[in-house]
Design a protein around this motif. Structure first.
Motif, PDB file in Angstrom:
ATOM      1  N   PRO A   1      -3.325 -18.062 -80.507  1.00 51.13           N
ATOM      2  CA  PRO A   1      -2.975 -19.478 -80.334  1.00 51.13           C
ATOM      3  C   PRO A   1      -3.585 -20.360 -81.430  1.00 51.13           C
ATOM      4  O   PRO A   1      -2.989 -21.370 -81.816  1.00 51.13           O
ATOM      5  CB  PRO A   1      -3.534 -19.825 -78.950  1.00 51.13           C
ATOM      6  N   GLU A   2      -4.748 -19.968 -81.951  1.00 51.05           N
ATOM      7  CA  GLU A   2      -5.381 -20.767 -83.027  1.00 51.05           C
ATOM      8  C   GLU A   2      -4.481 -20.827 -84.251  1.00 51.05           C
ATOM      9  O   GLU A   2      -4.415 -21.863 -84.928  1.00 51.05           O
ATOM     10  CB  GLU A   2      -6.721 -20.161 -83.475  1.00 51.05           C
TER      11      GLU A   2
ATOM     12  N   GLN B   1      -2.743 -24.136 -86.108  1.00 52.54           N
ATOM     13  CA  GLN B   1      -2.838 -24.436 -87.550  1.00 52.54           C
ATOM     14  C   GLN B   1      -1.454 -24.627 -88.166  1.00 52.54           C
ATOM     15  O   GLN B   1      -1.239 -25.525 -88.986  1.00 52.54           O
ATOM     16  CB  GLN B   1      -3.552 -23.290 -88.284  1.00 52.54           C
ATOM     17  N   ILE B   2      -0.522 -23.765 -87.777  1.00 54.16           N
ATOM     18  CA  ILE B   2       0.837 -23.846 -88.328  1.00 54.16           C
ATOM     19  C   ILE B   2       1.536 -25.121 -87.834  1.00 54.16           C
ATOM     20  O   ILE B   2       2.236 -25.800 -88.578  1.00 54.16           O
ATOM     21  CB  ILE B   2       1.647 -22.574 -87.981  1.00 54.16           C
ATOM     22  N   ALA B   3       1.290 -25.460 -86.567  1.00 60.11           N
ATOM     23  CA  ALA B   3       1.889 -26.674 -85.996  1.00 60.11           C
ATOM     24  C   ALA B   3       1.463 -27.894 -86.803  1.00 60.11           C
ATOM     25  O   ALA B   3       2.276 -28.784 -87.090  1.00 60.11           O
ATOM     26  CB  ALA B   3       1.481 -26.819 -84.540  1.00 60.11           C
TER      27      ALA B   3
ATOM     28  N   GLU C   1      -1.199 -28.495 -79.280  1.00 61.75           N
ATOM     29  CA  GLU C   1      -1.233 -28.086 -77.879  1.00 61.75           C
ATOM     30  C   GLU C   1       0.172 -27.872 -77.329  1.00 61.75           C
ATOM     31  O   GLU C   1       0.447 -26.903 -76.628  1.00 61.75           O
ATOM     32  CB  GLU C   1      -1.963 -29.153 -77.072  1.00 61.75           C
ATOM     33  N   GLN C   2       1.055 -28.792 -77.698  1.00 58.63           N
ATOM     34  CA  GLN C   2       2.435 -28.693 -77.230  1.00 58.63           C
ATOM     35  C   GLN C   2       3.110 -27.465 -77.826  1.00 58.63           C
ATOM     36  O   GLN C   2       3.887 -26.772 -77.148  1.00 58.63           O
ATOM     37  CB  GLN C   2       3.186 -29.966 -77.623  1.00 58.63           C
ATOM     38  N   ALA C   3       2.811 -27.190 -79.094  1.00 57.87           N
ATOM     39  CA  ALA C   3       3.402 -26.012 -79.747  1.00 57.87           C
ATOM     40  C   ALA C   3       3.010 -24.742 -78.999  1.00 57.87           C
ATOM     41  O   ALA C   3       3.832 -23.851 -78.777  1.00 57.87           O
ATOM     42  CB  ALA C   3       2.958 -25.940 -81.206  1.00 57.87           C
ATOM     43  N   CYS C   4       1.740 -24.663 -78.592  1.00 56.29           N
ATOM     44  CA  CYS C   4       1.274 -23.480 -77.851  1.00 56.29           C
ATOM     45  C   CYS C   4       1.916 -23.412 -76.467  1.00 56.29           C
ATOM     46  O   CYS C   4       2.291 -22.338 -75.998  1.00 56.29           O
ATOM     47  CB  CYS C   4      -0.242 -23.491 -77.722  1.00 56.29           C
ATOM     48  N   ASP C   5       2.052 -24.569 -75.828  1.00 59.40           N
ATOM     49  CA  ASP C   5       2.649 -24.600 -74.487  1.00 59.40           C
ATOM     50  C   ASP C   5       4.100 -24.137 -74.477  1.00 59.40           C
ATOM     51  O   ASP C   5       4.602 -23.664 -73.459  1.00 59.40           O
ATOM     52  CB  ASP C   5       2.583 -26.018 -73.904  1.00 59.40           C
ATOM     53  N   ASN C   6       4.764 -24.295 -75.603  1.00 62.36           N
ATOM     54  CA  ASN C   6       6.171 -23.886 -75.677  1.00 62.36           C
ATOM     55  C   ASN C   6       6.351 -22.399 -75.975  1.00 62.36           C
ATOM     56  O   ASN C   6       7.469 -21.935 -76.168  1.00 62.36           O
ATOM     57  CB  ASN C   6       6.908 -24.697 -76.751  1.00 62.36           C
ATOM     58  N   ILE C   7       5.245 -21.667 -76.062  1.00 61.14           N
ATOM     59  CA  ILE C   7       5.328 -20.228 -76.327  1.00 61.14           C
ATOM     60  C   ILE C   7       4.830 -19.474 -75.107  1.00 61.14           C
ATOM     61  O   ILE C   7       3.687 -19.631 -74.679  1.00 61.14           O
ATOM     62  CB  ILE C   7       4.499 -19.841 -77.572  1.00 61.14           C
ATOM     63  N   CYS C   8       5.705 -18.679 -74.532  1.00 59.05           N
ATOM     64  CA  CYS C   8       5.364 -17.930 -73.328  1.00 59.05           C
ATOM     65  C   CYS C   8       5.032 -16.488 -73.741  1.00 59.05           C
ATOM     66  O   CYS C   8       5.906 -15.719 -74.111  1.00 59.05           O
ATOM     67  CB  CYS C   8       6.557 -17.969 -72.379  1.00 59.05           C
ATOM     68  N   VAL C   9       3.746 -16.157 -73.705  1.00 62.36           N
ATOM     69  CA  VAL C   9       3.291 -14.851 -74.201  1.00 62.36           C
ATOM     70  C   VAL C   9       3.087 -13.862 -73.058  1.00 62.36           C
ATOM     71  O   VAL C   9       2.444 -14.186 -72.057  1.00 62.36           O
ATOM     72  CB  VAL C   9       1.962 -14.992 -74.979  1.00 62.36           C
TER      73      VAL C   9
END
Ligand code: ATP
Ligand code: MG
Length: 242
Positions: A73-74, A78-80, A88-96
């Motif tokens: 997620p880190e 960084q990419i976001a 935070e939103q970018a990570c929330d949109n990824i379901c791992v």
């Protein structure tokens, strides 16, 4: 009729040889030796897929099957930041989902099918597609069985990509076989594992290798609609770039 979309890789050069990026409604494969950037391309695309269409995105959510525990997620955060997206939103949109064995990897497709019904998902990353099949089925004796199970997985995957207009990007490992050089011209004998079953399922295959210094080289192999061209890219804090 659903219209297929292209999702940018983060590198303009690589996007150019892919005629815009990796496509929804089909399966693409990126393969190559260790540390050449397969997982980094996946992280970059997981952010790109969320961006507006005019930025090379598909305005969608991302599903990620992690078989080696390498999702970070880190890195997404960084990419976001590079693309001006809230980390935070970018990570929330990824379901791992962490996949534990090849059977579980197959079963996860049920969960994905359920989630994809929302119509919000545009990218599915599988990093890596063969790792668990290779550990679960060992040796020549189990190869036929492995290929059968792999075939079932890929058939289901192709159906999901089509039905839900999702871009499937899977990473794969290479098997070094100097004897294969003659068959796979310009690849120095590096060929993806998974045999004909996997070759048949991937519409677009991209071979990655290390170039000079920090440079990496991507080459399109066996594509029905792209010529076999090469592009260089680098890996930065903000993901894949030119
Ligand atoms: P494997 O086969 O081992 O899974 P891979 O092809 O998935 O390898 P990656 O993990 O995508 O390889 O790439 C690793 C490379 O990415 C390393 O060379 C590392 O230095 C580089 N890298 C990772 N994070 C960064 C960063 N923040 N900035 C620049 N380079 C990075
Ligand atoms: Mg990796």
């Amino acid at each position: 009729r659903k219209q297929c979309m292209k999702i940018s890789t983060g590198s303009k050069q690589l996007d150019t040889i892919l005629l815009g990026g990796f496509e929804t409604m089909s399966i693409s494969e990126i393969y190559g030796e260790f540390r050449c950037g397969k997982t980094q391309i996946c992280h970059t695309m997981a952010v790109m897929a969320q961006l507006p269409r005019e930025m090379g995105g598909a305005e969608g959510k991302v599903a990620w099957i992690d078989t080696e525990g390498t999702f970070r997620p880190e890195r997404i955060a960084q990419i976001a930041e590079r693309f001006g997206v809230d980390p935070e939103q970018a990570c929330d949109n990824i379901c791992v989902s962490r996949s534990l064995n090849s059977e579980h990897q197959y079963e996860l497709l049920d969960v994905l099918a359920f989630n994809f019904c929302s119509g919000e998902y545009r990218l599915l990353v599988i990093d890596s597609v063969m790792a668990l099949f290779r550990t679960d089925y060992s040796g020549r004796g189990e190869l036929a069985e492995r290929q059968q199970a792999l075939g079932q997985f890929l058939k289901r995957l192709a159906a999901l990509a089509e039905e839900f207009n999702v871009c499937v990007v899977m990473t794969n490992q290479v098997q070094s076989d100097p004897g294969a050089s003659a068959l796979f011209s310009g690849t120095d004998g590096r060929k993806p594992v998974g045999g004909h079953v996997l070759a048949h399922a991937s519409t677009t295959r991209v071979l990655l290798r290390k170039g000079r210094g920090e440079e990496r080289v991507a080459k399109i192999i066996d594509s029905p609609n792209c010529p076999e061209r090469e592009a260089t890219y680098i890996i930065t804090n903000g993901g894949i770039s030119d």
